[in-house]
Design a protein around this motif. Structure first.
Motif, PDB file in Angstrom:
ATOM      1  N   GLN A 107      -9.764   5.724   4.796  1.00  0.00           N
ATOM      2  CA  GLN A 107      -8.916   6.432   3.831  1.00  0.00           C
ATOM      3  C   GLN A 107      -7.781   5.536   3.349  1.00  0.00           C
ATOM      4  OE1 GLN A 107      -7.538   9.882   5.888  1.00  0.00           O
ATOM      5  NE2 GLN A 107      -9.491  10.943   5.744  1.00  0.00           N
ATOM      6  N   VAL A 108      -7.124   4.878   4.292  1.00  0.00           N
ATOM      7  CA  VAL A 108      -6.009   4.002   3.943  1.00  0.00           C
ATOM      8  C   VAL A 108      -6.513   2.861   3.074  1.00  0.00           C
ATOM      9  CG1 VAL A 108      -4.306   2.370   4.877  1.00  0.00           C
ATOM     10  CG2 VAL A 108      -4.577   4.635   5.916  1.00  0.00           C
ATOM     11  N   ARG A 109      -7.668   2.309   3.399  1.00  0.00           N
ATOM     12  CA  ARG A 109      -8.252   1.220   2.603  1.00  0.00           C
ATOM     13  C   ARG A 109      -8.424   1.648   1.151  1.00  0.00           C
ATOM     14  NH1 ARG A 109     -10.181  -1.096  -0.940  1.00  0.00           N
ATOM     15  NH2 ARG A 109     -11.724  -2.716  -0.994  1.00  0.00           N
ATOM     16  N   SER A 110      -8.853   2.874   0.927  1.00  0.00           N
ATOM     17  CA  SER A 110      -9.057   3.335  -0.445  1.00  0.00           C
ATOM     18  C   SER A 110      -7.745   3.673  -1.142  1.00  0.00           C
ATOM     19  CB  SER A 110     -10.006   4.535  -0.477  1.00  0.00           C
ATOM     20  OG  SER A 110      -9.410   5.663   0.100  1.00  0.00           O
ATOM     21  N   ASP A 111      -6.677   3.857  -0.370  1.00  0.00           N
ATOM     22  CA  ASP A 111      -5.383   4.225  -0.942  1.00  0.00           C
ATOM     23  C   ASP A 111      -4.496   3.037  -1.302  1.00  0.00           C
ATOM     24  OD1 ASP A 111      -6.050   6.856  -0.690  1.00  0.00           O
ATOM     25  OD2 ASP A 111      -4.837   7.216   1.097  1.00  0.00           O
ATOM     26  N   VAL A 112      -4.700   1.911  -0.639  1.00  0.00           N
ATOM     27  CA  VAL A 112      -3.809   0.770  -0.878  1.00  0.00           C
ATOM     28  C   VAL A 112      -4.349  -0.120  -1.986  1.00  0.00           C
ATOM     29  CG1 VAL A 112      -2.858   0.764   1.452  1.00  0.00           C
ATOM     30  CG2 VAL A 112      -4.831  -0.649   0.937  1.00  0.00           C
ATOM     31  N   GLU A 113      -3.453  -0.881  -2.578  1.00  0.00           N
ATOM     32  CA  GLU A 113      -3.810  -1.754  -3.689  1.00  0.00           C
ATOM     33  C   GLU A 113      -3.780  -3.220  -3.268  1.00  0.00           C
ATOM     34  OE1 GLU A 113      -1.108  -0.931  -6.869  1.00  0.00           O
ATOM     35  OE2 GLU A 113      -1.592   1.192  -6.879  1.00  0.00           O
TER      36      GLU A 113
END
Length: 86
Positions: free
Chosen positions: A40-46
């Motif tokens: 989830q975090v991977r998909s949220d960060v840029e």
């Protein structure tokens, strides 16, 4: 909860999901849940995100969901997440 798993007033600010949506979500091990949080975090960060930002987000998500992880595990996950963004 409606037939597709949404909790009332879906999308209204101030409304938060407080229970798992999918059947079997509570059967996951702590490690499986930690992997899910990392995804989830991977998909949220840029691209270009700071390590500290990713680490803070991982810690926040773990605390919110009751997932336990050591600081070392979280640092390692943050490194891996940032490595996939390059």
């Amino acid at each position: 909860m409606d037939s597709v798993g949404r909790i009332g007033n879906h999308g209204v600010m101030g409304e938060f999901q407080t229970e798992p949506v999918e059947d079997g979500a509570t059967d996951a091990t702590n490690q499986e849940r930690l992997i899910g949080i990392a995804e989830q975090v991977r998909s949220d960060v840029e691209v270009g995100a700071a390590h500290e930002s990713v680490l803070a987000l991982l810690k926040e998500r773990c605390e919110q969901s009751g997932v336990t992880a050591t600081d070392g595990q979280l640092r390692d996950l943050a490194d891996r997440i940032l490595g996939t963004l390059q």
